[in-house]
Design a protein around this motif. Structure first.
Motif, mmCIF file in Angstrom:
data_model
loop_
_atom_site.group_PDB
_atom_site.id
_atom_site.type_symbol
_atom_site.label_atom_id
_atom_site.label_comp_id
_atom_site.label_asym_id
_atom_site.label_seq_id
_atom_site.Cartn_x
_atom_site.Cartn_y
_atom_site.Cartn_z
ATOM 1 N N THR A 127 4.575 3.314 -29.057
ATOM 2 C CA THR A 127 4.326 2.286 -30.066
ATOM 3 C C THR A 127 4.422 0.891 -29.466
ATOM 4 O O THR A 127 3.562 0.028 -29.718
ATOM 5 C CB THR A 127 5.313 2.435 -31.231
ATOM 6 O OG1 THR A 127 5.122 3.711 -31.863
ATOM 7 C CG2 THR A 127 5.121 1.338 -32.263
ATOM 8 N N VAL A 128 5.447 0.640 -28.669
ATOM 9 C CA VAL A 128 5.602 -0.672 -28.036
ATOM 10 C C VAL A 128 4.478 -0.931 -27.036
ATOM 11 O O VAL A 128 3.947 -2.045 -26.945
ATOM 12 C CB VAL A 128 6.985 -0.788 -27.360
ATOM 13 C CG1 VAL A 128 7.071 -2.048 -26.491
ATOM 14 C CG2 VAL A 128 8.088 -0.802 -28.411
ATOM 15 N N GLU A 129 4.089 0.090 -26.291
ATOM 16 C CA GLU A 129 3.004 -0.091 -25.324
ATOM 17 C C GLU A 129 1.687 -0.417 -26.018
ATOM 18 O O GLU A 129 0.914 -1.258 -25.537
ATOM 19 C CB GLU A 129 2.854 1.157 -24.458
ATOM 20 C CG GLU A 129 3.962 1.336 -23.434
ATOM 21 C CD GLU A 129 3.723 2.484 -22.474
ATOM 22 O OE1 GLU A 129 4.315 2.474 -21.379
ATOM 23 O OE2 GLU A 129 2.938 3.402 -22.831
ATOM 24 N N HIS A 130 1.396 0.238 -27.142
ATOM 25 C CA HIS A 130 0.160 -0.055 -27.848
ATOM 26 C C HIS A 130 0.204 -1.427 -28.510
ATOM 27 O O HIS A 130 -0.823 -2.111 -28.597
ATOM 28 C CB HIS A 130 -0.116 1.024 -28.896
ATOM 29 C CG HIS A 130 -0.758 2.251 -28.346
ATOM 30 N ND1 HIS A 130 -0.030 3.289 -27.787
ATOM 31 C CD2 HIS A 130 -2.055 2.607 -28.229
ATOM 32 C CE1 HIS A 130 -0.860 4.242 -27.377
ATOM 33 N NE2 HIS A 130 -2.086 3.848 -27.622
ATOM 34 N N LEU A 131 1.367 -1.835 -28.983
ATOM 35 C CA LEU A 131 1.495 -3.164 -29.586
ATOM 36 C C LEU A 131 1.285 -4.264 -28.554
ATOM 37 O O LEU A 131 0.604 -5.261 -28.811
ATOM 38 C CB LEU A 131 2.877 -3.316 -30.233
ATOM 39 C CG LEU A 131 3.216 -4.727 -30.757
ATOM 40 C CD1 LEU A 131 2.299 -5.099 -31.918
ATOM 41 C CD2 LEU A 131 4.684 -4.798 -31.177
ATOM 42 N N LYS A 173 7.107 -0.289 -40.373
ATOM 43 C CA LYS A 173 8.020 -1.099 -39.573
ATOM 44 C C LYS A 173 8.257 -0.417 -38.229
ATOM 45 O O LYS A 173 8.426 0.805 -38.160
ATOM 46 C CB LYS A 173 9.348 -1.286 -40.313
ATOM 47 C CG LYS A 173 9.229 -2.077 -41.608
ATOM 48 C CD LYS A 173 10.580 -2.220 -42.287
ATOM 49 C CE LYS A 173 10.455 -2.997 -43.590
ATOM 50 N NZ LYS A 173 11.772 -3.187 -44.260
ATOM 51 N N ILE A 174 8.317 -1.209 -37.183
ATOM 52 C CA ILE A 174 8.329 -0.647 -35.833
ATOM 53 C C ILE A 174 9.556 0.195 -35.547
ATOM 54 O O ILE A 174 9.505 1.123 -34.734
ATOM 55 C CB ILE A 174 8.190 -1.779 -34.788
ATOM 56 C CG1 ILE A 174 7.818 -1.188 -33.424
ATOM 57 C CG2 ILE A 174 9.452 -2.640 -34.722
ATOM 58 C CD1 ILE A 174 7.391 -2.222 -32.408
ATOM 59 N N ASN A 175 10.675 -0.066 -36.216
ATOM 60 C CA ASN A 175 11.873 0.715 -35.914
ATOM 61 C C ASN A 175 11.750 2.178 -36.360
ATOM 62 O O ASN A 175 12.510 3.035 -35.917
ATOM 63 C CB ASN A 175 13.116 0.068 -36.545
ATOM 64 C CG ASN A 175 13.099 0.099 -38.061
ATOM 65 O OD1 ASN A 175 12.039 0.012 -38.677
ATOM 66 N ND2 ASN A 175 14.263 0.201 -38.664
ATOM 67 N N MET A 221 -4.774 0.407 -24.798
ATOM 68 C CA MET A 221 -5.213 -0.914 -25.244
ATOM 69 C C MET A 221 -4.213 -1.483 -26.232
ATOM 70 O O MET A 221 -3.603 -0.765 -27.006
ATOM 71 C CB MET A 221 -6.588 -0.827 -25.895
ATOM 72 C CG MET A 221 -7.691 -0.350 -24.944
ATOM 73 S SD MET A 221 -9.270 -0.118 -25.765
ATOM 74 C CE MET A 221 -9.693 -1.836 -26.064
ATOM 75 N N SER A 222 -4.065 -2.796 -26.259
ATOM 76 C CA SER A 222 -3.144 -3.445 -27.170
ATOM 77 C C SER A 222 -3.669 -3.381 -28.592
ATOM 78 O O SER A 222 -4.858 -3.583 -28.843
ATOM 79 C CB SER A 222 -2.950 -4.908 -26.757
ATOM 80 O OG SER A 222 -2.286 -5.627 -27.763
ATOM 81 N N ASP A 223 -2.800 -3.099 -29.561
ATOM 82 C CA ASP A 223 -3.211 -3.075 -30.951
ATOM 83 C C ASP A 223 -3.412 -4.474 -31.515
ATOM 84 O O ASP A 223 -3.889 -4.632 -32.634
ATOM 85 C CB ASP A 223 -2.158 -2.343 -31.803
ATOM 86 C CG ASP A 223 -2.270 -0.845 -31.644
ATOM 87 O OD1 ASP A 223 -3.304 -0.386 -31.143
ATOM 88 O OD2 ASP A 223 -1.323 -0.137 -32.012
ATOM 89 N N LEU A 224 -3.041 -5.512 -30.766
ATOM 90 C CA LEU A 224 -3.216 -6.868 -31.271
ATOM 91 C C LEU A 224 -4.683 -7.225 -31.412
ATOM 92 O O LEU A 224 -5.114 -7.754 -32.423
ATOM 93 C CB LEU A 224 -2.536 -7.882 -30.343
ATOM 94 C CG LEU A 224 -1.010 -7.924 -30.407
ATOM 95 C CD1 LEU A 224 -0.491 -8.965 -29.449
ATOM 96 C CD2 LEU A 224 -0.550 -8.244 -31.824
ATOM 97 N N ASP A 225 -5.482 -6.942 -30.389
ATOM 98 C CA ASP A 225 -6.877 -7.357 -30.448
ATOM 99 C C ASP A 225 -7.802 -6.463 -29.647
ATOM 100 O O ASP A 225 -8.954 -6.815 -29.415
ATOM 101 C CB ASP A 225 -7.021 -8.794 -29.959
ATOM 102 C CG ASP A 225 -6.483 -8.990 -28.552
ATOM 103 O OD1 ASP A 225 -6.446 -10.127 -28.096
ATOM 104 O OD2 ASP A 225 -6.103 -7.983 -27.931
ATOM 105 N N GLU A 242 4.654 -9.906 -39.906
ATOM 106 C CA GLU A 242 3.372 -9.817 -39.230
ATOM 107 C C GLU A 242 3.430 -10.621 -37.930
ATOM 108 O O GLU A 242 3.924 -11.750 -37.906
ATOM 109 C CB GLU A 242 2.243 -10.365 -40.113
ATOM 110 C CG GLU A 242 2.019 -9.571 -41.393
ATOM 111 C CD GLU A 242 1.300 -8.249 -41.156
ATOM 112 O OE1 GLU A 242 0.925 -7.974 -39.992
ATOM 113 O OE2 GLU A 242 1.113 -7.490 -42.132
ATOM 114 N N ILE A 243 2.916 -10.039 -36.853
ATOM 115 C CA ILE A 243 2.875 -10.696 -35.557
ATOM 116 C C ILE A 243 1.962 -11.924 -35.604
ATOM 117 O O ILE A 243 0.911 -11.916 -36.243
ATOM 118 C CB ILE A 243 2.359 -9.719 -34.474
ATOM 119 C CG1 ILE A 243 3.403 -8.637 -34.183
ATOM 120 C CG2 ILE A 243 1.976 -10.432 -33.194
ATOM 121 C CD1 ILE A 243 4.563 -9.113 -33.366
ATOM 122 N N ASP A 244 2.378 -13.008 -34.931
ATOM 123 C CA ASP A 244 1.501 -14.147 -34.671
ATOM 124 C C ASP A 244 0.581 -13.724 -33.523
ATOM 125 O O ASP A 244 0.942 -13.827 -32.351
ATOM 126 C CB ASP A 244 2.336 -15.372 -34.287
ATOM 127 C CG ASP A 244 1.495 -16.611 -33.999
ATOM 128 O OD1 ASP A 244 0.290 -16.466 -33.707
ATOM 129 O OD2 ASP A 244 2.046 -17.716 -34.038
#
Length: 372
Positions: free
Chosen positions: A174-178, A158-160, A1-5, A335-337
Motif C-alpha cells: 500500500t505504501v509503495e503504491h501510494l 484509511k491507510i492504517n 506505479m504511484s497511485d498519486l498520478d 486527502e493527500i496534497d
C-alpha cells in the motif's frame, strides 16, 4: 506505479544522490522496540572491543519474518539510498488459531485479520552517502487505495487498515503504491517498547507548553518540563485526544520524542559506560522484529556507513495533506496534497531530499517546536 498520478516507479527516477555543495535468525517471542535511533546507536558501537562484542551478541536476539513475494512493486532506484518502512503496532488481541506473536503471524499462511492495529507509519530514508536521514510520517487517516499481502488492489480506506487487514506485506504494498518508493526493509514497533528503552535511558526530556487533558488515557499533563520514562513515556507518544490537531499533533509528539530520545542516547555519555550501554542495546534488540532480508551483516554494514552521521542531519516531516473531509463509511479522512506529495516522493526515490527541503523548509519539524 504511484497511485498519486500514475507516474512510473523508482526505476525511472534519476539515480545518483545529491553531492554536497562545491564537491563532486533466531526466533524468539516478539516484543517490538523503538526503532528510531538504532542506526545512530550502531554507528557509535561499530568499532572493536567490548562494544562490538556486545553488539554481535544482541543482534542474535532480533526477530525476523519472511515478506514473501509481493507483486507490482516499484523497481529499486539506481542509487544506494535505503528506505525503511517503520510501523507502530499494538501487541494484538487474541484471535483463535493465530500465532503467539507478530513474527509467527507474519510467517503464517493466513494473516489474522484485525488482530493488530497500526496507528503509526513512517518511511525512514537513509541517503546514499549515509550523511542524512529523513523520517516521513504518513497520517493514519490518509485515504488511499489499499493493497493486500500479494500486491493486489482492494478498496479505498484509511491507510492504517492495510496492516490490520493484510499484515506487513499489505502495508508495504500500500505504501509503495501510494508513494512509488521501493521499500527496502520493514521494522515494526509497539509503542510499549518505549517503556523499556526510556527507562534504560533514565528518562527522555520533553517540554509541554500548555496544560492538556487526555480523556482517553485519563491523564492530565501540566505545562512544564518532563523527564519521561516507562508508562508515562508511552502515554505521551500515544496521546491523541485533547490535542488541537488530533493525529497531526500526535505525529509531532512522536517525532519530538524520537529526536529527544536520540539526543539523550548520544549526548548523555551512556554509550561510553558498559552497563548503561548494554541495558540500552538489550532494550533495543530484544524488542525488534524486521524482515528476514535485513541480516546482521547488513545492520553492521549500515553502522559502518553511518559512522559520521550528525544527529542534526536527522529531519522529521509529515506527508503533505490537502484536505480533511468526512467519508460516509470511514468518517474523518485525510486527502493527500497530490502536487506537493508527488514532489516529496520523487525526492525520496531519487535521493534528492536536500533539494526538496530547500524548496519547502517549513515542512521539517523545527528544533524548537513544542507540541502540547
Amino acid at each position: 506505479m504511484s497511485d498519486l498520478d500514475g507516474d512510473p516507479p523508482a526505476a525511472n527516477e534519476p539515480g545518483p544522490s545529491e553531492p554536497e555543495p562545491n564537491q563532486p535468525a533466531r526466533r524468539r517471542r516478539w516484543r517490538p522496540w523503538a526503532f528510531a535511533g538504532l542506526a545512530l546507536l550502531l554507528v557509535l558501537i561499530a568499532g572493536g572491543g567490548f562494544y562490538a562484542w556486545r553488539l554481535n551478541s544482541h543482534l542474535n536476539n532480533i526477530d525476523r519474518f519472511d515478506t514473501g513475494e509481493i507483486k507490482n512493486r516499484p523497481a529499486k532506484a539506481d542509487n544506494k539510498a535505503i528506505n525503511v518502512l517503520l510501523l507502530g503496532s499494538d501487541k494484538g488481541k487474541e484471535v483463535a488459531g493465530s500465532g503467539a506473536d507478530l513474527a509467527e503471524d507474519a510467517d503464517a499462511a493466513t494473516w489474522p485479520k484485525g488482530k493488530y492495529r497500526s496507528d503509526t507509519l513512517m518511511v525512514v530514508h537513509i541517503s546514499a552517502d549515509r550523511e542524512r536521514v529523513q523520517v516521513v510520517s504518513i497520517p493514519r487517516d490518509t485515504f488511499t487505495m489499499l493493497y493486500d499481502g500479494e500486491g493486489n488492489p482492494q478498496h479505498k480506506e484509511k491507510i492504517n487498515a492495510a496492516f490490520a487487514n493484510w499484515g506487513p506485506t499489505g502495508a508495504i504494498s500500500t505504501v509503495e503504491h501510494l508513494t512509488g518508493v521501493r521499500i527496502d526493509h520493514v521494522a515494526i514497533i509497539d509503542w510499549a517498547g518505549f517503556k523499556e528503552l526510556s527507562t534504560a535511558l533514565g528518562g527522555v526530556p520533553v517540554t509541554i507548553p500548555e496544560a492538556v487533558y487526555d480523556s482517553k488515557q485519563h491523564k492530565q499533563w501540566e505545562a512544564r518540563d518532563y523527564l519521561l520514562k516507562g508508562e508515562e513515556a508511552l502515554q505521551y507518544v500515544r496521546m491523541r485526544y485533547g490535542l488541537t490537531r488530533s493525529d497531526f499533533d500526535r505525529i509531532n509528539r512522536q517525532q519530538n520524542f524520537l529526536r529527544s530520545l536520540m539526543r539523550e542516547m548520544l549526548d548523555s555519555g551512556k554509550l561510553t559506560k558498559p552497563l548503561e550501554f548494554d541495558a540500552m542495546l538489550k532494550a533495543l534488540t530484544k524488542n525488534l522484529v524486521v524482515d528476514d532480508a535485513w541480516t546482521n551483516d547488513d545492520l553492521r554494514s549500515l553502522a559502518i556507513g553511518l559512522r559520521g552521521l550528525d544527529q542534526e542531519k536527522v529531519v522529521f516531516l509529515t506527508t503533505p495533506i490537502g484536505a480533511e473531509r468526512s467519508d460516509p463509511t470511514y468518517g474523518a479522512v485525510l486527502e493527500i496534497d497530490k502536487p506537493k506529495a508527488k514532489a516529496l516522493f520523487a525526492a525520496l526515490r531519487g535521493d534528492k531530499m536536500r533539494s526538496y527541503l530547500k524548496k519547502y523548509p517549513d515542512d521539517a519539524l523545527a528544533e524548537d517546536d513544542q507540541i502540547s
